[in-house]
Design an enzyme around this catalytic site. Structure first.
Site, PDB file in Angstrom:
ATOM      1  N   HIS A 185       0.898  -1.229  -0.036  1.00 38.08           N
ATOM      2  CA  HIS A 185      -0.221   0.026   0.063  1.00 38.08           C
ATOM      3  C   HIS A 185       0.914   1.398   0.150  1.00 38.08           C
ATOM      4  CE1 HIS A 185      -1.385   3.118   2.900  1.00 38.08           C
ATOM      5  NE2 HIS A 185      -2.328   3.287   1.764  1.00 38.08           N
ATOM      6  N   THR A 191       0.140   9.422  -0.975  1.00 37.93           N
ATOM      7  CA  THR A 191       0.635  10.481  -0.705  1.00 37.93           C
ATOM      8  C   THR A 191      -0.651  11.599  -0.785  1.00 37.93           C
ATOM      9  OG1 THR A 191       1.672  10.920  -2.941  1.00 37.93           O
ATOM     10  CG2 THR A 191       2.995   9.985  -0.879  1.00 37.93           C
TER      11      THR A 191
END
Length: 290
Positions: free
Chosen positions: A126, A129
């Site tokens: 995973h 941002t």
């Protein structure tokens, strides 16, 4: 609105990162084992709002299913805006976001990625941002974490070493702080265990220097492919047996539990009216519970 240029810059960079990762994953599919056609991403535009109100924006939902290497992988990008719900305002006010109860406007952009692999020896992963803006504040958040069902110490070390290298130029304590945050954040209380072998996680990052915080967030995003691709390539053709696949499916059940019960991004996306298929693309294609 303030910070218009900065918001456009952040959204464009997240979009470019999405494009680079999609291209790299499709190139890995071309090198993947087997005679089946290599997997390709299906692209769909997503929208938020559209009723004439203040809510708007959208994104790109990119999902590959049934590839040589990836059983299911999503790489989503979005840039959305609108007004936060009373519950979201209350939550952010409790976190110390100034002025949010008086002015509920927000803007957010980011990239979110989850990969579930065909080979049980290849780790799920995973990464996200993002940048968030309100009239009273802005901040960055994100990170990456590795989720193997069969752990290899050398994989864990490589992943963490790459993230440590990305953090080092931006803050001497960033890796240690954000690794500890990931260990806490990706812990599943009702199972009494971590979701995987960790990584880094950070949120509400506002040092007062937008350019510095954005540069760090760019470094985290840019570190993802060097951290993960060698692991996927190392294990994509490795022999596996039914017990390995069973372990993978059980671990995916753990992953699904976490994302549905605890994950901030899932809760925020659903609470703010974003496309539910895009929000829930993190869920595995198959899972198992004992």
């Amino acid at each position: 609105m303030k910070m218009q240029d900065e918001r456009q810059q952040a959204a464009a960079w997240f979009r470019g990162l999405r494009d680079r990762i999609v291209a790299a994953f499709e190139a890995l599919e071309d090198r993947g084992p087997g005679q089946a056609a290599p997997g390709r991403f299906e692209l769909r535009e997503t929208q938020r709002g559209g009723d004439g109100g203040t809510d708007g924006g959208g994104g790109l939902m990119s999902v590959m299913r049934g590839g040589r290497v990836f059983e299911k992988v999503g790489v989503n990008w979005s840039a959305v805006h609108g007004e936060l719900s009373p519950a979201a305002r209350q939550s952010m006010a409790a976190r110390g976001v100034p002025g949010i109860e008086a002015d509920p406007r927000f803007w957010a952009s980011g990239i979110s990625l989850v990969a579930h692999m065909q080979n049980p020896h290849a780790p799920a992963v995973h990464m996200n941002t993002r940048m968030f803006w309100t009239p009273g504040a802005w901040w960055f958040g994100g990170g990456a974490d590795l989720n193997p069902c069969i752990e290899y110490a050398e994989d864990t070390a490589h992943f963490h070493d790459t993230l440590r290298g990305a953090c080092a130029p931006h803050g001497g304590d960033y890796y240690d702080r954000f690794k500890a945050w990931a260990d806490e954040y990706f812990f599943i209380p009702h199972r009494g265990r971590a979701r995987g072998v960790g990584g880094i996680f950070y949120d509400d990052l506002n040092s007062g220097d937008w350019a510095a915080d954005f540069a760090f967030t760019q470094a985290v995003g840019a570190a993802f492919l060097p951290a993960f691709l060698p692991l996927a390539e190392r294990h994509m053709a490795q022999d596996w047996n039914p017990a390995d696949k069973d372990a993978q499916l059980i671990h995916r059940g753990l992953y699904a539990e976490y994302n549905l019960v605890y994950d901030r991004g899932t809760k925020f996306g659903l609470a703010t009216g974003h496309d539910p298929d895009a929000v829930l693309m993190s869920l595995p294609p198959m899972a198992k519970w004992v």
